[in-house]
Scaffold this motif. Structure first.
Motif, PDB file in Angstrom:
ATOM      1  N   ALA A 185       0.739  -1.279   0.051  1.00  0.00           N
ATOM      2  CA  ALA A 185      -0.094  -0.050  -0.075  1.00  0.00           C
ATOM      3  C   ALA A 185       0.928   1.406  -0.046  1.00  0.00           C
ATOM      4  CB  ALA A 185      -0.870  -0.081   1.212  1.00  0.00           C
ATOM      5  N   THR A 186       2.016   1.252   0.427  1.00  0.00           N
ATOM      6  CA  THR A 186       3.096   2.395   0.266  1.00  0.00           C
ATOM      7  C   THR A 186       3.520   2.828  -1.106  1.00  0.00           C
ATOM      8  OG1 THR A 186       4.760   1.057   0.855  1.00  0.00           O
ATOM      9  CG2 THR A 186       3.651   1.772   2.731  1.00  0.00           C
ATOM     10  N   TYR A 187       3.283   1.910  -2.109  1.00  0.00           N
ATOM     11  CA  TYR A 187       3.819   2.206  -3.181  1.00  0.00           C
ATOM     12  C   TYR A 187       2.530   2.966  -3.944  1.00  0.00           C
ATOM     13  CZ  TYR A 187       7.767  -0.671  -2.276  1.00  0.00           C
ATOM     14  OH  TYR A 187       8.689  -1.216  -1.707  1.00  0.00           O
ATOM     15  N   LYS A 188       2.607   3.947  -4.502  1.00  0.00           N
ATOM     16  CA  LYS A 188       1.793   4.608  -5.373  1.00  0.00           C
ATOM     17  C   LYS A 188       2.392   5.286  -6.760  1.00  0.00           C
ATOM     18  CE  LYS A 188      -0.471   6.007  -1.450  1.00  0.00           C
ATOM     19  NZ  LYS A 188      -1.030   7.013  -0.361  1.00  0.00           N
TER      20      LYS A 188
END
Length: 74
Positions: A67-70
């Protein structure tokens, strides 16, 4: 990364050198030595009757939270 040799357990018998499919193991007078050509196939680990060869642990670090990768396309 390459296979790890326990110098206390290795007897320089040469079995690992004979079984290595890429020729990455050289047996010296007192122990075996693994070169950077090692592919971590594990054949030497399975054949060493003295349990002197191990493979390094891969992926033993902390798991990444996806979830930290955007903004990343895969």
């Amino acid at each position: 990364m390459k296979a790890l040799i326990d110098l206390q357990k290795c007897t320089a018998c040469g079995v690992c050198q004979d079984v290595c499919p890429v020729g990455a193991i050289t047996v010296l007078e007192t122990h075996a030595e693994v070169s950077d050509d090692c592919t971590l196939c594990g054949m030497c680990v399975d054949t060493c009757e003295f349990q002197a060869i191990t493979l390094p642990e891969v992926g033993s670090g902390a798991a990444a939270d996806a979830a930290t990768y955007k903004g990343v396309w895969a």
